[in-house]
Write a protein that holds these residues in place. Structure first.
Motif, PDB file in Angstrom:
ATOM      1  N   PHE A   7      11.314   4.010  22.102  1.00 41.79           N
ATOM      2  CA  PHE A   7      10.713   3.320  23.202  1.00 41.79           C
ATOM      3  C   PHE A   7       9.732   3.862  24.226  1.00 41.79           C
ATOM      4  O   PHE A   7       9.892   4.973  24.624  1.00 41.79           O
ATOM      5  CB  PHE A   7      11.263   2.014  23.710  1.00 41.79           C
ATOM      6  CG  PHE A   7      12.130   1.505  22.478  1.00 41.79           C
ATOM      7  CD1 PHE A   7      11.703   0.279  22.042  1.00 41.79           C
ATOM      8  CD2 PHE A   7      13.472   2.040  21.914  1.00 41.79           C
ATOM      9  CE1 PHE A   7      12.271  -0.305  21.086  1.00 41.79           C
ATOM     10  CE2 PHE A   7      13.971   1.360  21.040  1.00 41.79           C
ATOM     11  CZ  PHE A   7      13.673   0.106  20.277  1.00 41.79           C
ATOM     12  N   PRO A   8       8.636   3.062  24.697  1.00 45.97           N
ATOM     13  CA  PRO A   8       8.022   3.795  25.763  1.00 45.97           C
ATOM     14  C   PRO A   8       8.622   3.990  26.872  1.00 45.97           C
ATOM     15  O   PRO A   8       9.582   3.386  27.391  1.00 45.97           O
ATOM     16  CB  PRO A   8       6.913   2.437  26.171  1.00 45.97           C
ATOM     17  CG  PRO A   8       6.923   1.778  25.002  1.00 45.97           C
ATOM     18  CD  PRO A   8       8.309   1.794  24.199  1.00 45.97           C
ATOM     19  N   GLY A   9       8.585   5.279  27.379  1.00 48.91           N
ATOM     20  CA  GLY A   9       9.300   5.760  28.458  1.00 48.91           C
ATOM     21  C   GLY A   9      10.557   6.446  27.945  1.00 48.91           C
ATOM     22  O   GLY A   9      11.349   6.971  29.097  1.00 48.91           O
ATOM     23  N   THR A  10      11.013   6.668  26.808  1.00 47.04           N
ATOM     24  CA  THR A  10      12.041   7.377  26.167  1.00 47.04           C
ATOM     25  C   THR A  10      11.763   8.774  26.458  1.00 47.04           C
ATOM     26  O   THR A  10      10.804   9.196  26.072  1.00 47.04           O
ATOM     27  CB  THR A  10      12.474   7.335  24.756  1.00 47.04           C
ATOM     28  OG1 THR A  10      12.716   5.837  24.530  1.00 47.04           O
ATOM     29  CG2 THR A  10      13.540   7.994  24.417  1.00 47.04           C
ATOM     30  N   ASN A  23       0.425   9.799  21.188  1.00 46.98           N
ATOM     31  CA  ASN A  23       1.569   8.547  21.591  1.00 46.98           C
ATOM     32  C   ASN A  23       2.440   9.298  22.346  1.00 46.98           C
ATOM     33  O   ASN A  23       3.605   8.635  22.588  1.00 46.98           O
ATOM     34  CB  ASN A  23       1.913   8.013  20.465  1.00 46.98           C
ATOM     35  CG  ASN A  23       0.917   6.963  19.610  1.00 46.98           C
ATOM     36  OD1 ASN A  23      -0.135   6.484  20.234  1.00 46.98           O
ATOM     37  ND2 ASN A  23       0.905   7.016  18.370  1.00 46.98           N
ATOM     38  N   ALA A  24       2.255  10.281  23.287  1.00 50.99           N
ATOM     39  CA  ALA A  24       3.183  11.045  24.330  1.00 50.99           C
ATOM     40  C   ALA A  24       2.684  11.126  25.485  1.00 50.99           C
ATOM     41  O   ALA A  24       1.506  11.414  25.434  1.00 50.99           O
ATOM     42  CB  ALA A  24       3.844  12.163  23.426  1.00 50.99           C
ATOM     43  N   TYR A  33       7.421  12.127  27.465  1.00 55.92           N
ATOM     44  CA  TYR A  33       7.844  10.731  27.202  1.00 55.92           C
ATOM     45  C   TYR A  33       7.265  10.142  26.026  1.00 55.92           C
ATOM     46  O   TYR A  33       5.993  10.473  26.001  1.00 55.92           O
ATOM     47  CB  TYR A  33       7.974   9.790  28.563  1.00 55.92           C
ATOM     48  CG  TYR A  33       9.217  10.420  29.386  1.00 55.92           C
ATOM     49  CD1 TYR A  33      10.112  10.086  29.534  1.00 55.92           C
ATOM     50  CD2 TYR A  33       8.392  11.467  30.337  1.00 55.92           C
ATOM     51  CE1 TYR A  33      11.165  10.593  30.678  1.00 55.92           C
ATOM     52  CE2 TYR A  33       9.389  11.882  31.399  1.00 55.92           C
ATOM     53  CZ  TYR A  33      10.571  11.547  31.544  1.00 55.92           C
ATOM     54  OH  TYR A  33      11.365  12.046  32.619  1.00 55.92           O
ATOM     55  N   SER A  34       7.866   9.160  25.531  1.00 50.90           N
ATOM     56  CA  SER A  34       7.088   8.423  24.346  1.00 50.90           C
ATOM     57  C   SER A  34       6.142   7.461  25.028  1.00 50.90           C
ATOM     58  O   SER A  34       6.567   6.816  26.094  1.00 50.90           O
ATOM     59  CB  SER A  34       8.012   7.700  23.529  1.00 50.90           C
ATOM     60  OG  SER A  34       7.561   6.895  22.589  1.00 50.90           O
ATOM     61  N   ALA A  35       4.995   7.064  24.408  1.00 51.58           N
ATOM     62  CA  ALA A  35       4.205   6.106  25.123  1.00 51.58           C
ATOM     63  C   ALA A  35       4.179   5.032  24.322  1.00 51.58           C
ATOM     64  O   ALA A  35       3.712   3.763  24.665  1.00 51.58           O
ATOM     65  CB  ALA A  35       2.858   6.527  25.301  1.00 51.58           C
ATOM     66  N   VAL A  36       4.958   4.984  23.082  1.00 49.84           N
ATOM     67  CA  VAL A  36       4.864   3.493  21.975  1.00 49.84           C
ATOM     68  C   VAL A  36       6.276   3.810  21.378  1.00 49.84           C
ATOM     69  O   VAL A  36       7.075   4.508  21.711  1.00 49.84           O
ATOM     70  CB  VAL A  36       3.726   3.974  21.107  1.00 49.84           C
ATOM     71  CG1 VAL A  36       2.536   3.799  21.490  1.00 49.84           C
ATOM     72  CG2 VAL A  36       4.137   5.044  20.463  1.00 49.84           C
ATOM     73  N   VAL A  37       6.551   2.371  20.934  1.00 47.94           N
ATOM     74  CA  VAL A  37       7.620   2.229  19.966  1.00 47.94           C
ATOM     75  C   VAL A  37       7.380   3.218  18.658  1.00 47.94           C
ATOM     76  O   VAL A  37       6.266   3.002  18.019  1.00 47.94           O
ATOM     77  CB  VAL A  37       7.771   0.871  19.554  1.00 47.94           C
ATOM     78  CG1 VAL A  37       8.988   0.755  18.560  1.00 47.94           C
ATOM     79  CG2 VAL A  37       8.084   0.162  20.831  1.00 47.94           C
ATOM     80  N   SER A  53       3.696   5.726  15.446  1.00 48.37           N
ATOM     81  CA  SER A  53       3.917   4.479  16.068  1.00 48.37           C
ATOM     82  C   SER A  53       4.439   3.516  15.013  1.00 48.37           C
ATOM     83  O   SER A  53       4.001   3.571  13.891  1.00 48.37           O
ATOM     84  CB  SER A  53       2.633   3.718  16.504  1.00 48.37           C
ATOM     85  OG  SER A  53       2.614   2.521  16.861  1.00 48.37           O
TER      86      SER A  53
END
Length: 188
Positions: A7-10, A23-24, A33-37, A53
């Motif tokens: 998820f975003p912030g992972t 997307n990071a 960190y991830s920026a998307v699911v 995504s």
């Protein structure tokens, strides 16, 4: 490809191991960190992590969704529920640490003095989602007899309450129990 859902912030990686790809993002400490699911993809040759995504594939909890949850806190006018499972029209919905609230006026069509008379911490309930906003998921149990406690525990012994011909009782201490039970109660 890693099948893990992020998820975003992972947190994905320390900056020394991989660089942020599609997307990071990197934070001020250099961690990625991830920026998307989606699902992370670690490219070992390029030392880059990308996130594929899943935004279009992911079905989230929305109004009308049926949820099963564990009661975490009971107040006189509201209960707080950890959502364990959710589905809408047979399709599963994504639950990721979701919590919900059930207000006293959404429990039943008759007057309720205190929710602590109808629910106990640890009980498993079935409810319908009335609405979702940025702050919470709002539940209701008054629109169907199938909504309510589907598995309850004795407040004294903490063993599952059994449904008998003449009502609900604790099989260990024989205490009669009165709560907001579902017509789909599981322990017979």
């Amino acid at each position: 490809m890693d099948k893990k859902l992020v998820f975003p912030g992972t947190f994905l990686s320390a900056g020394e191991e991989y660089l942020a790809g599609h997307n990071a993002f990197e934070n001020h400490d250099g961690n990625v960190y991830s920026a998307v699911v989606g699902s992370p993809v670690f490219d070992n040759d390029q030392k880059v992590v990308n996130v594929v995504s899943h935004a279009n594939d992911l079905k989230l909890i929305d109004a009308g969704t049926i949820v099963f949850g564990k009661i975490e806190l009971v107040k006189d006018s509201m209960i707080f529920v950890e959502v364990l499972e959710a589905h809408n029209n047979g399709e599963p919905r994504k639950v990721n640490g979701a919590s919900a609230v059930l207000a006293v006026f959404n429990v039943q069509n008759s007057y309720v003095d205190s929710l602590s008379d109808l629910f106990k911490v640890g009980d498993i309930i079935k409810a319908r989602v009335m609405g979702v906003n940025a702050f919470n998921i709002e539940l209701e149990t008054k629109s169907s007899p199938s909504f309510g406690i589907v598995k309850g525990y004795c407040a004294k012994c903490r063993v599952p309450i059994k449904m008998l011909d003449n009502g609900f009782k604790c099989p260990q201490c024989a205490m009669a129990v009165s709560r907001k039970f579902s017509s789909d109660y599981l322990v017979k």
